[in-house]
Structure formats: structure tokens, C-alpha cells
Scaffold this motif. Structure first.
Motif, PDB file in Angstrom:
ATOM      1  N   ALA A 131       0.838  -1.204   0.000  1.00  0.00           N
ATOM      2  CA  ALA A 131       0.000   0.000   0.000  1.00  0.00           C
ATOM      3  C   ALA A 131       0.869   1.249   0.000  1.00  0.00           C
ATOM      4  O   ALA A 131       0.568   2.224  -0.713  1.00  0.00           O
ATOM      5  N   ASP A 132       1.952   1.232   0.771  1.00  0.00           N
ATOM      6  CA  ASP A 132       2.870   2.379   0.819  1.00  0.00           C
ATOM      7  C   ASP A 132       3.586   2.541  -0.521  1.00  0.00           C
ATOM      8  O   ASP A 132       3.747   3.651  -1.016  1.00  0.00           O
ATOM      9  N   LEU A 133       3.989   1.444  -1.109  1.00  0.00           N
ATOM     10  CA  LEU A 133       4.675   1.468  -2.400  1.00  0.00           C
ATOM     11  C   LEU A 133       3.753   2.036  -3.485  1.00  0.00           C
ATOM     12  O   LEU A 133       4.165   2.865  -4.295  1.00  0.00           O
ATOM     13  N   GLN A 134       2.493   1.600  -3.484  1.00  0.00           N
ATOM     14  CA  GLN A 134       1.517   2.112  -4.455  1.00  0.00           C
ATOM     15  C   GLN A 134       1.246   3.595  -4.216  1.00  0.00           C
ATOM     16  O   GLN A 134       1.158   4.375  -5.165  1.00  0.00           O
ATOM     17  N   GLU A 183       1.915   9.218  -5.994  1.00  0.00           N
ATOM     18  CA  GLU A 183       2.422  10.571  -5.750  1.00  0.00           C
ATOM     19  C   GLU A 183       3.486  10.949  -6.792  1.00  0.00           C
ATOM     20  O   GLU A 183       3.492  12.060  -7.325  1.00  0.00           O
ATOM     21  N   PHE A 184       4.383  10.016  -7.090  1.00  0.00           N
ATOM     22  CA  PHE A 184       5.408  10.256  -8.106  1.00  0.00           C
ATOM     23  C   PHE A 184       4.755  10.554  -9.456  1.00  0.00           C
ATOM     24  O   PHE A 184       5.165  11.468 -10.175  1.00  0.00           O
ATOM     25  N   LYS A 201      11.302   3.174 -12.326  1.00  0.00           N
ATOM     26  CA  LYS A 201      11.900   2.136 -11.482  1.00  0.00           C
ATOM     27  C   LYS A 201      11.925   2.593 -10.030  1.00  0.00           C
ATOM     28  O   LYS A 201      12.000   3.783  -9.731  1.00  0.00           O
ATOM     29  N   TYR A 202      11.852   1.610  -9.148  1.00  0.00           N
ATOM     30  CA  TYR A 202      11.934   1.861  -7.708  1.00  0.00           C
ATOM     31  C   TYR A 202      13.285   1.348  -7.239  1.00  0.00           C
ATOM     32  O   TYR A 202      13.546   0.147  -7.277  1.00  0.00           O
ATOM     33  N   MET A 203      14.160   2.293  -6.854  1.00  0.00           N
ATOM     34  CA  MET A 203      15.502   1.942  -6.394  1.00  0.00           C
ATOM     35  C   MET A 203      15.838   2.802  -5.198  1.00  0.00           C
ATOM     36  O   MET A 203      15.480   3.979  -5.145  1.00  0.00           O
ATOM     37  N   LYS A 204      16.532   2.241  -4.250  1.00  0.00           N
ATOM     38  CA  LYS A 204      17.040   2.974  -3.102  1.00  0.00           C
ATOM     39  C   LYS A 204      15.935   3.761  -2.391  1.00  0.00           C
ATOM     40  O   LYS A 204      16.114   4.878  -1.961  1.00  0.00           O
ATOM     41  N   GLY A 205      14.753   3.153  -2.312  1.00  0.00           N
ATOM     42  CA  GLY A 205      13.670   3.739  -1.542  1.00  0.00           C
ATOM     43  C   GLY A 205      12.851   4.809  -2.226  1.00  0.00           C
ATOM     44  O   GLY A 205      12.065   5.480  -1.585  1.00  0.00           O
ATOM     45  N   LYS A 206      13.016   4.986  -3.573  1.00  0.00           N
ATOM     46  CA  LYS A 206      12.180   5.995  -4.236  1.00  0.00           C
ATOM     47  C   LYS A 206      11.973   5.628  -5.705  1.00  0.00           C
ATOM     48  O   LYS A 206      12.741   4.884  -6.295  1.00  0.00           O
ATOM     49  N   TRP A 207      10.909   6.180  -6.269  1.00  0.00           N
ATOM     50  CA  TRP A 207      10.593   5.986  -7.678  1.00  0.00           C
ATOM     51  C   TRP A 207      11.350   7.008  -8.494  1.00  0.00           C
ATOM     52  O   TRP A 207      11.398   8.191  -8.150  1.00  0.00           O
ATOM     53  N   GLY A 256       7.601   0.283 -12.322  1.00  0.00           N
ATOM     54  CA  GLY A 256       6.292   0.928 -12.257  1.00  0.00           C
ATOM     55  C   GLY A 256       5.810   1.310 -13.633  1.00  0.00           C
ATOM     56  O   GLY A 256       6.603   1.617 -14.528  1.00  0.00           O
ATOM     57  N   TYR A 257       4.502   1.297 -13.802  1.00  0.00           N
ATOM     58  CA  TYR A 257       3.872   1.680 -15.057  1.00  0.00           C
ATOM     59  C   TYR A 257       2.987   2.895 -14.786  1.00  0.00           C
ATOM     60  O   TYR A 257       2.105   2.832 -13.929  1.00  0.00           O
TER      61      TYR A 257
END
Length: 176
Positions: free
Chosen positions: A64-67, A72-73, A168-174, A131-132
Motif C-alpha cells: 500500500a505504501d509502495l503504491q 504521488e510520483f 523504477k523503484y531503487m534505493k527507496g524511491k521511484w 512501475g507503469y
């Protein structure tokens, strides 16, 4: 009207990548430290090791946090694209047609059309998630007898193009 929508999307993506990555790169560049005593040099690697452990814990997230972060990104990216896209609502393009009329046009990315999803890549040790970002790019046009009348509107949607961006999601961020 637009012959190269994919090229424009690619260029926008590259420009946004530079805008998003440049501040991070500038923050990482630091002047070379002066020579330090061996005791201080030995203490520093331990501090870095504990900060890496803390960073790896902070990158662990629930779905849920990742989504929510991806949503937001995507909202921020589309807002940035709308500020950068040309022709825009503030800087419309006007052309005179063969019959003497004028056509004004601008492009807008519809923030209400954003849809996002993500998945874990199969064999990547670097990228945590792919991510798409799906959204609609809308071209508005107005044709009138004079240039000022064309610029005044009313504008109607002439073309709606669905776009997909991969992030892409790397190092804690999109990121791009």
C-alpha cells in the motif's frame, strides 16, 4: 498533426530524468576531505555501515505504501510535464491554414487520467520494482477567421493519445 509523439514522450522523459536526477547528483558531489588522523578514518566506515543498515530497513515497504508513493510520483511527474510541454495553454501554437483561417493548438496531460501499477522484475539485483504510469495526452484546437479569435477559443479536444511511462523503484524511491 504531431508526427513524432513517441519521440516527444522520450524527450520529455529524458528531460524530466535530468531534472529529477541532477539535484541528487549535485548533493553527492563533495569536496575532497583533508588528511585526517587514522583514528577518525577508522571510525568513519563504522558510521557508514550502520547508515547502510538503516537505509536498507527504510527501503522495505508494504504494497500500500509502495503504491501510494508511485501514485504521488506520477502526480508530480504529470504536473512537471504540464509545466514543460509545448505548445502549452499559456504558449499556444498558431498556424495559418491554406484557406486563410487560423488554427491555435496546445497540449495538456490529463491528471485525472493517471493510472499506475507496479511489479517486481524477474532477474534484477539493482531495481526493486518496475512501475507503469499510464496517462492521456490531449491536444486542444480552435480554428477561427483571425489569429486573435483562434487564440481566444473555445478549444475542443482534437486528439487523445494514451501514453505509458516505465519507472523504477531503487534505493527507496521511484525514478525515471
Amino acid at each position: 498533426m504531431n508526427t513524432f509523439p513517441m519521440l516527444r514522450s522520450l524527450l520529455l522523459g529524458a528531460a524530466l530524468s535530468l531534472l529529477l536526477v541532477a539535484p541528487a547528483l549535485a548533493a553527492e558531489v563533495k569536496p575532497a576531505p583533508n588528511a585526517k588522523p587514522a583514528a577518525k578514518a577508522a571510525a568513519k566506515p563504522k558510521a557508514k555501515a550502520t547508515s547502510k543498515k538503516a537505509a536498507s530497513k527504510s527501503t522495505t515497504t508494504n504494497s500500500a505504501d509502495l503504491q501510494a508513493r508511485l501514485d504521488e510520483f506520477a502526480r508530480n511527474t504529470v504536473a512537471s510535464m504540464n509545466r514543460c510541454v509545448l505548445p502549452s495553454c499559456d504558449k499556444k501554437e498558431v498556424r495559418q491554414n491554406a484557406d486563410g483561417t487560423f488554427t491555435a493548438r496546445y497540449i495538456e496531460i490529463d491528471p485525472k487520467s493517471i493510472e499506475t501499477s507496479y511489479k517486481k522484475p524477474e532477474n534484477s539485483k539493482i531495481v526493486n520494482y518496475i512501475g507503469y504510469m499510464n496517462y492521456a495526452e490531449i491536444e486542444y484546437v480552435c480554428t477561427a477567421g483571425t489569429k486573435n479569435a483562434a487564440l481566444a477559443g473555445p478549444f475542443t479536444p482534437a486528439r487523445r493519445e494514451h501514453m505509458t511511462e516505465l519507472v523504477k523503484y531503487m534505493k527507496g524511491k521511484w525514478t525515471y
